[in-house]
Design an enzyme around this catalytic site. Structure first.
Site, PDB file in Angstrom:
ATOM      1  N   CYS A 123       8.887 -12.933   6.333  1.00 22.92           N
ATOM      2  CA  CYS A 123       8.820 -11.860   7.323  1.00 22.92           C
ATOM      3  C   CYS A 123       7.518 -12.015   8.091  1.00 22.92           C
ATOM      4  O   CYS A 123       6.662 -12.812   7.711  1.00 22.92           O
ATOM      5  CB  CYS A 123       8.886 -10.487   6.654  1.00 22.92           C
ATOM      6  SG  CYS A 123       9.372  -9.186   7.820  1.00 22.92           S
ATOM      7  N   LYS A 198      18.211  -3.088   3.029  1.00 20.26           N
ATOM      8  CA  LYS A 198      16.827  -2.627   2.916  1.00 20.26           C
ATOM      9  C   LYS A 198      16.658  -1.386   3.783  1.00 20.26           C
ATOM     10  O   LYS A 198      16.980  -1.401   4.972  1.00 20.26           O
ATOM     11  CB  LYS A 198      15.866  -3.729   3.368  1.00 20.26           C
ATOM     12  CG  LYS A 198      14.415  -3.297   3.363  1.00 20.26           C
ATOM     13  CD  LYS A 198      13.485  -4.451   3.639  1.00 20.26           C
ATOM     14  CE  LYS A 198      12.048  -3.981   3.742  1.00 20.26           C
ATOM     15  NZ  LYS A 198      11.133  -5.087   4.006  1.00 20.26           N
ATOM     16  N   ARG A 208       2.173  -1.354   1.802  1.00 16.89           N
ATOM     17  CA  ARG A 208       1.582  -1.585   3.126  1.00 16.89           C
ATOM     18  C   ARG A 208       0.061  -1.619   3.047  1.00 16.89           C
ATOM     19  O   ARG A 208      -0.584  -2.254   3.882  1.00 16.89           O
ATOM     20  CB  ARG A 208       2.106  -0.554   4.119  1.00 16.89           C
ATOM     21  CG  ARG A 208       3.593  -0.824   4.370  1.00 16.89           C
ATOM     22  CD  ARG A 208       4.238   0.133   5.337  1.00 16.89           C
ATOM     23  NE  ARG A 208       5.682  -0.125   5.380  1.00 16.89           N
ATOM     24  CZ  ARG A 208       6.555   0.590   6.061  1.00 16.89           C
ATOM     25  NH1 ARG A 208       6.127   1.621   6.784  1.00 16.89           N
ATOM     26  NH2 ARG A 208       7.845   0.297   6.046  1.00 16.89           N
ATOM     27  N   ARG A 220       9.726   1.486  11.313  1.00 21.57           N
ATOM     28  CA  ARG A 220      10.669   0.372  11.205  1.00 21.57           C
ATOM     29  C   ARG A 220      12.135   0.817  11.309  1.00 21.57           C
ATOM     30  O   ARG A 220      13.032   0.108  10.906  1.00 21.57           O
ATOM     31  CB  ARG A 220      10.458  -0.349   9.877  1.00 21.57           C
ATOM     32  CG  ARG A 220       9.049  -0.887   9.659  1.00 21.57           C
ATOM     33  CD  ARG A 220       9.079  -2.085   8.724  1.00 21.57           C
ATOM     34  NE  ARG A 220       7.829  -2.315   8.015  1.00 21.57           N
ATOM     35  CZ  ARG A 220       6.717  -2.793   8.561  1.00 21.57           C
ATOM     36  NH1 ARG A 220       6.680  -3.071   9.857  1.00 21.57           N
ATOM     37  NH2 ARG A 220       5.643  -2.982   7.823  1.00 21.57           N
ATOM     38  N   GLU A 236      26.243  -4.399   5.649  1.00 21.95           N
ATOM     39  CA  GLU A 236      25.100  -5.313   5.749  1.00 21.95           C
ATOM     40  C   GLU A 236      25.203  -6.448   4.727  1.00 21.95           C
ATOM     41  O   GLU A 236      24.938  -7.606   5.020  1.00 21.95           O
ATOM     42  CB  GLU A 236      23.785  -4.551   5.525  1.00 21.95           C
ATOM     43  CG  GLU A 236      23.293  -3.780   6.735  1.00 21.95           C
ATOM     44  CD  GLU A 236      22.585  -4.683   7.736  1.00 21.95           C
ATOM     45  OE1 GLU A 236      22.554  -5.910   7.547  1.00 21.95           O
ATOM     46  OE2 GLU A 236      22.059  -4.135   8.719  1.00 21.95           O
ATOM     47  N   LYS A 251      17.178  -2.543  -1.779  1.00 23.32           N
ATOM     48  CA  LYS A 251      15.777  -2.148  -1.802  1.00 23.32           C
ATOM     49  C   LYS A 251      15.579  -0.870  -1.024  1.00 23.32           C
ATOM     50  O   LYS A 251      16.079  -0.792   0.094  1.00 23.32           O
ATOM     51  CB  LYS A 251      14.937  -3.278  -1.181  1.00 23.32           C
ATOM     52  CG  LYS A 251      13.465  -2.985  -1.115  1.00 23.32           C
ATOM     53  CD  LYS A 251      12.761  -4.086  -0.390  1.00 23.32           C
ATOM     54  CE  LYS A 251      11.314  -3.654  -0.215  1.00 23.32           C
ATOM     55  NZ  LYS A 251      10.598  -4.499   0.666  1.00 23.32           N
ATOM     56  N   TYR A 316       6.508  -5.123 -10.001  1.00 27.68           N
ATOM     57  CA  TYR A 316       5.084  -5.291 -10.298  1.00 27.68           C
ATOM     58  C   TYR A 316       4.809  -5.132 -11.792  1.00 27.68           C
ATOM     59  O   TYR A 316       3.713  -5.416 -12.247  1.00 27.68           O
ATOM     60  CB  TYR A 316       4.275  -4.279  -9.474  1.00 27.68           C
ATOM     61  CG  TYR A 316       4.593  -4.404  -7.996  1.00 27.68           C
ATOM     62  CD1 TYR A 316       4.058  -5.454  -7.248  1.00 27.68           C
ATOM     63  CD2 TYR A 316       5.484  -3.537  -7.362  1.00 27.68           C
ATOM     64  CE1 TYR A 316       4.388  -5.622  -5.913  1.00 27.68           C
ATOM     65  CE2 TYR A 316       5.819  -3.698  -6.022  1.00 27.68           C
ATOM     66  CZ  TYR A 316       5.279  -4.740  -5.311  1.00 27.68           C
ATOM     67  OH  TYR A 316       5.617  -4.912  -3.993  1.00 27.68           O
TER      68      TYR A 316
HETATM   69  C1  PBG Z   1       7.977  -6.718   4.390  1.00 30.57           C
HETATM   70  C2  PBG Z   1       8.179  -6.135   3.055  1.00 30.57           C
HETATM   71  C3  PBG Z   1       7.934  -4.815   2.638  1.00 30.57           C
HETATM   72  C4  PBG Z   1       8.196  -4.777   1.282  1.00 30.57           C
HETATM   73  C5  PBG Z   1       8.616  -6.056   0.909  1.00 30.57           C
HETATM   74  N1  PBG Z   1       8.622  -6.867   2.028  1.00 30.57           N
HETATM   75  C6  PBG Z   1       7.365  -3.673   3.336  1.00 30.57           C
HETATM   76  C7  PBG Z   1       8.017  -3.033   4.477  1.00 30.57           C
HETATM   77  O1  PBG Z   1       9.148  -3.342   4.847  1.00 30.57           O
HETATM   78  O2  PBG Z   1       7.339  -2.203   5.056  1.00 30.57           O
HETATM   79  C8  PBG Z   1       8.050  -3.565   0.399  1.00 30.57           C
HETATM   80  C9  PBG Z   1       7.762  -3.840  -1.019  1.00 30.57           C
HETATM   81  C10 PBG Z   1       7.233  -2.698  -1.805  1.00 30.57           C
HETATM   82  O3  PBG Z   1       7.097  -1.556  -1.320  1.00 30.57           O
HETATM   83  O4  PBG Z   1       6.934  -2.954  -2.967  1.00 30.57           O
HETATM   84  N2  PBG Z   1       9.065  -6.795   5.240  1.00 30.57           N
HETATM   85 ZN    ZN Z   2       8.433  -7.249   7.422  1.00 32.33          ZN
END
Ligand code: PBG
Ligand code: ZN
Length: 334
Positions: A123, A198, A208, A220, A236, A251, A316
């Site tokens: 990303c 997602k 973030r 977003r 999706e 997610k 994590y």
């Molecule tokens: C980036 C991404 C994000 C997460 C994983 N890849 C953040 C977002 O979309 O803002 C979130 C992971 C987490 O909160 O542990 N595209």
């Molecule tokens: Zn991203």
């Protein structure tokens, strides 16, 4: 006094001691189900703890290596890398640079630990100065311009030796674009784990901070999904599988377990779930205050993901959970 009827069914027979409970347990969490996210930053000897994620830190490559080694020793499924570059720009150029932070991390890990399975998050939000997941045009992310750059980034990760790529930007057509780029570039064997369903979630808050990827303007919601939408999530997933995704992800995890179950029942492909930063932060915060038993809630949560139908869990907690499982394994009856 009237005697109540004697129960005809006695499910408690199978709960009467740890040995029988273990025998009839339906769901197991295994170390190989767990994928550890790692935040890699430039420099040497850098270890920046993320305040809202106790136990998680941004690390330079040299200090990422010991964590990756531990992941391998404990038998985790693998690691997923997030790079935070030295410099950000409107295009997120570092994400496509063979000398970029994540490319260097991939090379270092695969050289030191060839058996470690290395996945890269694909990303742009960690790499762009505006913090959005692609190229901006007219105040919003330009979908098709971003696709081309996703292909370039995937190829660069592939050249660095990554085992799997995981596009997380929710761009339309991202899986097809990446599959095409990898195939044309001579990497037909690299699988794609698509963040297919997602959601635009407030549970990403601590991430973030960890990835320094909060959008500078707006949010977003023009690309990530509305948390209210279940049918759309299934569409999706179907689209990403048609485009060639090898595995799909739901997610966040805890608030979306209904979708984990539904995707598992409807689609016969490996399914991942992301136990996201906000879920981790809530558990750690409550455990630190002594309000919950952190270890037990962690295992219960991971078990719930498996029970709902997930094969892989990005979490994590991966290292501490695998350590706990290894300890529990040694005692005769957990
Ligand atoms: C980036 C991404 C994000 C997460 C994983 N890849 C953040 C977002 O979309 O803002 C979130 C992971 C987490 O909160 O542990 N595209
Ligand atoms: Zn991203």
């Amino acid at each position: 006094m009237i005697q109540p009827p004697r129960p005809r069914r006695r499910p408690r027979r199978l709960r009467s001691n740890p040995a029988i409970r273990r025998m009839v347990r339906e769901t197991q969490v295994r170390p190989e189900d767990l994928i550890l996210p790692l935040f890699v930053v430039p420099g040497e000897g850098v270890h920046h703890p993320v305040p809202s994620m106790p136990g998680v830190a941004q690390c330079s490559i040299d200090l990422t290596l010991p964590l990756a080694r531990r992941a391998l020793e404990l038998g985790l499924g693998g690691v997923i890398l997030f790079g935070i570059p030295a410099a950000k720009d409107p295009l997120g150029s570092d994400a496509c640079d063979d000398q970029g932070i994540v490319q260097r991390a991939i090379r270092a890990l695969k050289t030191a630990l060839p058996e470690l399975y290395v996945i890269s998050d694909l990303c742009f939000c960690e790499y762009t100065d505006h913090g959005h997941c692609g190229v901006i045009a007219g105040g919003d992310v330009d979908n098709d311009a971003t696709l081309e750059r996703l292909g370039l980034s995937a190829l660069s990760h592939a050249r660095a030796g990554v085992d799997m790529v995981a596009p997380s930007g929710m761009m339309d057509g991202m899986v097809a674009a990446i599959r095409g780029a990898l195939d044309r570039g001579g990497h037909p064997g690299i699988p794609i784990l698509s963040y297919a369903a997602k959601f635009a979630s407030a549970y990403y808050g601590p991430f973030r901070d960890a990835a320094q990827s909060a959008p500078r303007f707006g949010d977003r919601r023009t690309y990530q999904m509305d948390p209210a939408n279940r049918r759309e999530a299934l569409r999706e997933v179907a689209i990403d599988l048609e485009e060639g995704a090898d595995l799909v992800m739901v997610k966040p995890g805890l608030a979306y377990l209904d979708l984990v179950r539904e995707v598992r029942d409807r689609f016969d492909v490996p399914l991942a779930v992301y136990n996201v930063s906000g879920e981790y932060a809530m558990l750690k915060a409550a455990a630190e205050r002594g309000w919950i038993d952190g270890e037990r809630v962690m295992l219960e949560t991971l078990t719930a993901f498996k029970r709902a139908g997930a094969d892989l869990i990005l979490t994590y907690h991966a290292l501490e959970a695998a350590e706990l499982l290894a300890r529990a394994d040694r005692s005769p009856v957990p």
